[in-house]
Design an enzyme around this catalytic site. Structure first.
Site, PDB file in Angstrom:
ATOM      1  N   ARG A  91       0.521 -44.594   2.086  1.00  0.00           N
ATOM      2  CA  ARG A  91       1.707 -44.628   2.935  1.00  0.00           C
ATOM      3  C   ARG A  91       2.840 -43.899   2.235  1.00  0.00           C
ATOM      4  O   ARG A  91       3.431 -44.413   1.302  1.00  0.00           O
ATOM      5  CB  ARG A  91       2.091 -46.074   3.227  1.00  0.00           C
ATOM      6  N   SER A 116      20.243 -35.437  -3.071  1.00  0.00           N
ATOM      7  CA  SER A 116      18.834 -35.378  -2.708  1.00  0.00           C
ATOM      8  C   SER A 116      18.536 -34.321  -1.662  1.00  0.00           C
ATOM      9  O   SER A 116      19.134 -34.307  -0.591  1.00  0.00           O
ATOM     10  CB  SER A 116      18.388 -36.738  -2.178  1.00  0.00           C
TER      11      SER A 116
END
Length: 165
Positions: A91, A116
């Site tokens: 996942r 980010s």
């Protein structure tokens, strides 16, 4: 509401020092963000010798590397670049959450801004339309994160100046 200061062209002695940490997985796509970021820094007159680049194997390794860079006291900001995709084995949301949480923890604990360009699409398939779309999207995100980085550093410097005076 106060506006973030607009960064001015830095002189060599006041130019921020930025670290860029990129994951090597999907490097052909991730490097598009890095190249766009470097081009935007250059357009903003940030000297190339003020940007240090680091590569780590994958996104999961970025937060620890960013922490060590922040602890060095050498950088005004750190930018992370990675592409976390659903490979069908695990996942990817867990990896993405761990990376983003780790980056946030680094900046909160160190006081060094960590930005980010770690992108985590819900769906990515190894075919040409997706590769083309995400390659183009990473160029846009690289430019955006460079601008955000310079504005964030300018804002932090303004806060430090206001606190000192």
């Amino acid at each position: 509401m106060n506006q973030l200061p607009t960064p001015t062209a830095p002189s060599a002695d006041t130019a921020p020092r930025v670290a860029v940490v990129s994951a090597s997985w999907h490097n052909d796509i991730v490097e598009r963000a890095r190249h766009a970021m470097l081009a935007e820094f250059e357009r903003s007159r940030l000297p190339p010798d003020r940007v240090d680049q680091f590569e780590v194997p994958g996104a999961f390794e970025i937060p620890l590397h960013a922490m060590k860079l922040a602890q060095s006291g050498r950088y005004d900001a750190i930018v992370a670049c990675a592409f976390v995709v659903n490979g069908g084995i695990y996942r990817h949301e867990f990896v993405a959450a761990a990376v983003i949480d780790g980056l946030m923890r680094v900046q909160i604990e160190s006081g060094v801004p960590v930005l980010s360009a770690v992108l985590t699409p819900r769906d990515f398939h190894e075919h040409e339309p997706h590769r083309r779309f995400f390659s183009e999207h990473f160029v846009e995100k690289g430019t955006e994160v460079a601008r955000a980085c310079l504005r964030t550093v300018a804002a932090h410097r303004a806060l430090a100046t206001a606190a000192a005076g």
